[in-house]
Scaffold this motif. Structure first.
Motif, mmCIF file in Angstrom:
data_model
loop_
_atom_site.group_PDB
_atom_site.id
_atom_site.type_symbol
_atom_site.label_atom_id
_atom_site.label_comp_id
_atom_site.label_asym_id
_atom_site.label_seq_id
_atom_site.Cartn_x
_atom_site.Cartn_y
_atom_site.Cartn_z
ATOM 1 N N ASP A 1 25.293 15.824 34.205
ATOM 2 C CA ASP A 1 26.084 15.296 33.095
ATOM 3 C C ASP A 1 27.799 15.190 33.410
ATOM 4 O O ASP A 1 28.287 14.213 33.331
ATOM 5 C CB ASP A 1 25.864 16.280 31.868
ATOM 6 C CG ASP A 1 26.674 15.496 30.700
ATOM 7 O OD1 ASP A 1 26.356 14.389 30.587
ATOM 8 O OD2 ASP A 1 27.379 16.345 29.941
ATOM 9 N N VAL B 1 13.193 5.912 29.857
ATOM 10 C CA VAL B 1 13.159 5.047 31.094
ATOM 11 C C VAL B 1 11.947 4.266 31.289
ATOM 12 O O VAL B 1 11.842 3.260 31.776
ATOM 13 C CB VAL B 1 13.132 6.218 32.403
ATOM 14 C CG1 VAL B 1 12.809 5.682 33.814
ATOM 15 C CG2 VAL B 1 14.613 7.158 32.479
ATOM 16 N N THR C 1 23.133 6.168 35.726
ATOM 17 C CA THR C 1 22.292 7.179 35.281
ATOM 18 C C THR C 1 22.667 8.527 36.640
ATOM 19 O O THR C 1 22.811 7.992 37.587
ATOM 20 C CB THR C 1 20.936 7.089 35.281
ATOM 21 O OG1 THR C 1 20.328 6.404 36.291
ATOM 22 C CG2 THR C 1 20.542 6.339 33.811
ATOM 23 N N ASP C 2 22.370 9.711 36.095
ATOM 24 C CA ASP C 2 22.453 10.722 36.994
ATOM 25 C C ASP C 2 21.870 11.999 36.362
ATOM 26 O O ASP C 2 21.803 12.175 35.267
ATOM 27 C CB ASP C 2 24.021 11.173 37.428
ATOM 28 C CG ASP C 2 23.948 11.810 38.864
ATOM 29 O OD1 ASP C 2 23.931 11.086 39.651
ATOM 30 O OD2 ASP C 2 24.159 13.243 38.758
ATOM 31 N N CYS D 1 26.088 4.809 29.937
ATOM 32 C CA CYS D 1 25.724 6.263 30.795
ATOM 33 C C CYS D 1 24.715 7.032 30.018
ATOM 34 O O CYS D 1 24.733 7.237 28.939
ATOM 35 C CB CYS D 1 27.101 7.100 30.858
ATOM 36 S SG CYS D 1 28.303 6.060 31.794
ATOM 37 N N HIS D 2 23.558 7.505 30.890
ATOM 38 C CA HIS D 2 22.505 8.308 30.321
ATOM 39 C C HIS D 2 22.352 9.463 31.693
ATOM 40 O O HIS D 2 22.348 9.237 32.608
ATOM 41 C CB HIS D 2 21.334 7.290 30.346
ATOM 42 C CG HIS D 2 21.728 6.590 29.226
ATOM 43 N ND1 HIS D 2 21.444 6.571 27.819
ATOM 44 C CD2 HIS D 2 21.693 5.096 29.113
ATOM 45 C CE1 HIS D 2 21.520 5.557 26.884
ATOM 46 N NE2 HIS D 2 21.863 4.664 27.947
ATOM 47 N N THR E 1 14.374 11.994 28.696
ATOM 48 C CA THR E 1 14.590 10.525 28.558
ATOM 49 C C THR E 1 13.562 9.804 29.497
ATOM 50 O O THR E 1 13.539 8.996 29.586
ATOM 51 C CB THR E 1 16.048 10.651 29.596
ATOM 52 O OG1 THR E 1 15.780 11.085 30.939
ATOM 53 C CG2 THR E 1 17.021 10.999 28.982
ATOM 54 N N LEU F 1 19.652 11.676 33.235
ATOM 55 C CA LEU F 1 18.226 11.645 33.697
ATOM 56 C C LEU F 1 17.684 13.056 33.385
ATOM 57 O O LEU F 1 18.095 14.058 34.178
ATOM 58 C CB LEU F 1 18.056 11.029 35.113
ATOM 59 C CG LEU F 1 18.096 9.634 35.263
ATOM 60 C CD1 LEU F 1 18.116 9.407 36.757
ATOM 61 C CD2 LEU F 1 17.432 8.727 34.284
ATOM 62 N N TRP G 1 20.782 -1.559 36.923
ATOM 63 C CA TRP G 1 20.608 -0.154 36.747
ATOM 64 C C TRP G 1 21.075 0.599 38.018
ATOM 65 O O TRP G 1 20.708 0.127 39.202
ATOM 66 C CB TRP G 1 19.235 0.301 36.516
ATOM 67 C CG TRP G 1 18.975 1.634 35.831
ATOM 68 C CD1 TRP G 1 19.692 2.440 36.522
ATOM 69 C CD2 TRP G 1 18.128 2.151 35.128
ATOM 70 N NE1 TRP G 1 19.074 4.037 35.999
ATOM 71 C CE2 TRP G 1 18.168 3.318 35.031
ATOM 72 C CE3 TRP G 1 17.177 1.153 34.349
ATOM 73 C CZ2 TRP G 1 17.499 4.286 34.036
ATOM 74 C CZ3 TRP G 1 16.361 2.059 33.419
ATOM 75 C CH2 TRP G 1 16.673 3.376 33.343
ATOM 76 N N TYR H 1 20.901 3.813 39.607
ATOM 77 C CA TYR H 1 20.098 5.067 39.267
ATOM 78 C C TYR H 1 20.701 6.273 39.533
ATOM 79 O O TYR H 1 20.480 7.309 39.005
ATOM 80 C CB TYR H 1 18.876 4.717 39.855
ATOM 81 C CG TYR H 1 17.455 5.517 39.277
ATOM 82 C CD1 TYR H 1 16.724 5.163 38.230
ATOM 83 C CD2 TYR H 1 16.994 6.907 40.111
ATOM 84 C CE1 TYR H 1 15.824 6.057 37.743
ATOM 85 C CE2 TYR H 1 16.197 7.379 39.599
ATOM 86 C CZ TYR H 1 15.630 7.107 38.639
ATOM 87 O OH TYR H 1 14.478 7.831 37.947
#
Length: 437
Positions: free
Chosen positions: A273, A304, A269-270, A293-294, A300, A296, A243, A245
């Motif tokens: 967007d 997580v 993740t970030d 890609c997600h 979410t 945060l 991950w 993060y």
């Protein structure tokens, strides 16, 4: 372009940087050139050098200008450029006036007031400035670096006022460093292998590579060698769960994916967007297909939590002062205020707490910054480990020997890279292992 036209272009960019405080200088410069495609590559290079030289020295240039007796124009791109030509390039008044001659596309004539200011500027001694101004940083930053580095601080500050190197990361999924090096040499682009990273090439001269075939087919990315080292020290193996993060635009994610040979699960993740959108384009170009890609955010949280205790490697390249990148991001030096710095420290500690929960027993938590300040680096880790006995530091020399050729550049438990000693951006990285059940 005539020299005067380059001067005017640089002034326009600097004025935008001073006005648009939320937009990084490199983004502003990129947009400026994108909207003026008629500017040739050599002119772009010269304009960029003028802009960055001025921004890197903005604090001392501004201080010199402010020391001129009353009746001086307000600080602007124009006054910074005038001061820089006098102080940095040591041009006399006649030479500066020749560049401010009212030519087409050049800056307007020097006013009588500006000429008077230039005359007075020549009488000002740097010794009249504060110690922080002389070193081209804010006062609170000077105190932080003094406490952290002592007499060694001067070498570091000198390096931070120099031009940063231009490094490439070779995409090992599709090619080799030697292949890329030979291809560049055929085009009379000189590149040398990096000192530490087996995927790094350092160009001897900056080149626009956005339209180069090697860029288009994903064979290369622009990435400082120090940043590449962080990806290597994650020590991710094919088939593992990893991950990233705080992935941002995905530079380290790309490097980790290549080291995993596109095998295994890699989450990026970030909180922003558009950064992840940019990273998706880079993944596609590089042939990376094992990344999820997600964004945060509040929605979410449950997703997580389902990842708690399930990941072999978790990298947290936390938001920080960026002090290690001041050479290439000079605007960070004078935009970040002390209050904002302390807010960052709280954010870093919070991210450490959240990301640590994702690590499985026997897995590793990798903490990194592009900072030179101990309070963002070792101090954060000391506090975290004091509160989390289930984690222990792995000596960085041990991890280095696992994944990188050549000797580790430190004998310490953690790694602090410095531009003056290691000739890369200033990065901090440490590796912590969660005890097995």
């Amino acid at each position: 372009m005539r020299p005067s036209a380059r001067i005017q272009a640089a002034i326009e960019v600097i004025d935008t940087v001073l006005t648009e405080e939320s937009i990084p200088a490199d983004t502003i410069l990129t947009h400026y050139f994108r909207n003026r495609r008629y500017i040739g590559s050599q002119d772009r290079k010269n304009i960029a050098e003028l802009v960055y030289q001025t921004l890197r020295h903005k604090i001392i240039l501004d201080a010199l200008w402010q020391h001129i007796p009353p009746k001086r124009p307000t600080t602007s791109g124009r006054t910074l450029m005038i001061t820089g030509l006098s102080y940095l390039q040591q041009l006399d008044i006649e030479s500066i006036a020749a560049l401010f001659s009212g030519d087409a596309y050049g800056p307007p004539f020097l006013t009588e007031q500006e000429q008077t200011c230039l005359e007075k500027l020549k009488t000002i001694s740097v010794a009249q400035l504060t110690e922080a101004e002389q070193h081209n940083i804010q006062g609170w930053q000077l105190e932080e670096l003094k406490a952290d580095y002592g007499d060694d601080m001067l070498s570091l500050l000198t390096a931070l006022n120099q031009q940063a190197p231009f490094d490439l990361r070779v995409n090992s999924l599709s090619t080799t460093r030697l292949t890329v090096q030979k291809r560049l040499e055929q085009e009379e682009i000189t590149a040398h292998p990096g000192q530490y990273s087996p995927t790094a090439l350092r160009l001897t001269d900056r080149r626009p590579l956005g339209k180069h075939p090697l860029w288009i087919d994903g064979s290369i990315e622009v990435q400082d060698e120090g940043s590449q080292l962080i990806a290597h020290l994650v020590a991710a193996k094919p088939g593992q769960s990893v991950w990233d993060y705080c992935a941002g635009a995905g530079g380290k994610t790309l490097a980790i994916a290549a080291l995993m040979l596109n095998q295994g699960r890699l989450i990026a993740t970030d909180v922003v967007d558009w950064r992840l959108q940019r990273s998706r384009e880079r993944f596609k170009r590089a042939g990376v297909h094992n990344v999820e890609c997600h964004v945060l955010n509040e929605t979410t949280t449950k997703w997580v939590k389902r990842g708690h205790g399930k990941f072999d490697r978790v990298l947290i390249d936390v938001p920080c002062s960026g002090s290690g990148t001041w050479r290439r991001n000079p605007d960070l030096k004078w935009r970040l205020q002390e209050s904002g710095f302390h807010e960052l420290l709280a954010i870093q500690a919070s991210i450490l707490e959240k990301a640590a929960k994702l690590v499985k027993p026997g897995g590793r938590l990798v903490y990194s910054t592009c900072s030179l300040f101990r309070s963002e680096n070792q101090s954060q880790i000391d506090k975290f480990l004091a509160q989390h006995p289930e984690f222990s530091l792995l000596p960085i020399t041990t991890v280095w020997q696992e994944v990188l050729p050549g000797p580790c550049p430190t004998i310490e438990t953690t790694l602090q890279l410095r531009p003056d000693q290691h000739h890369v951006d200033g990065f901090f990285v440490c590796v912590m292992e969660r005890q097995r059940n």
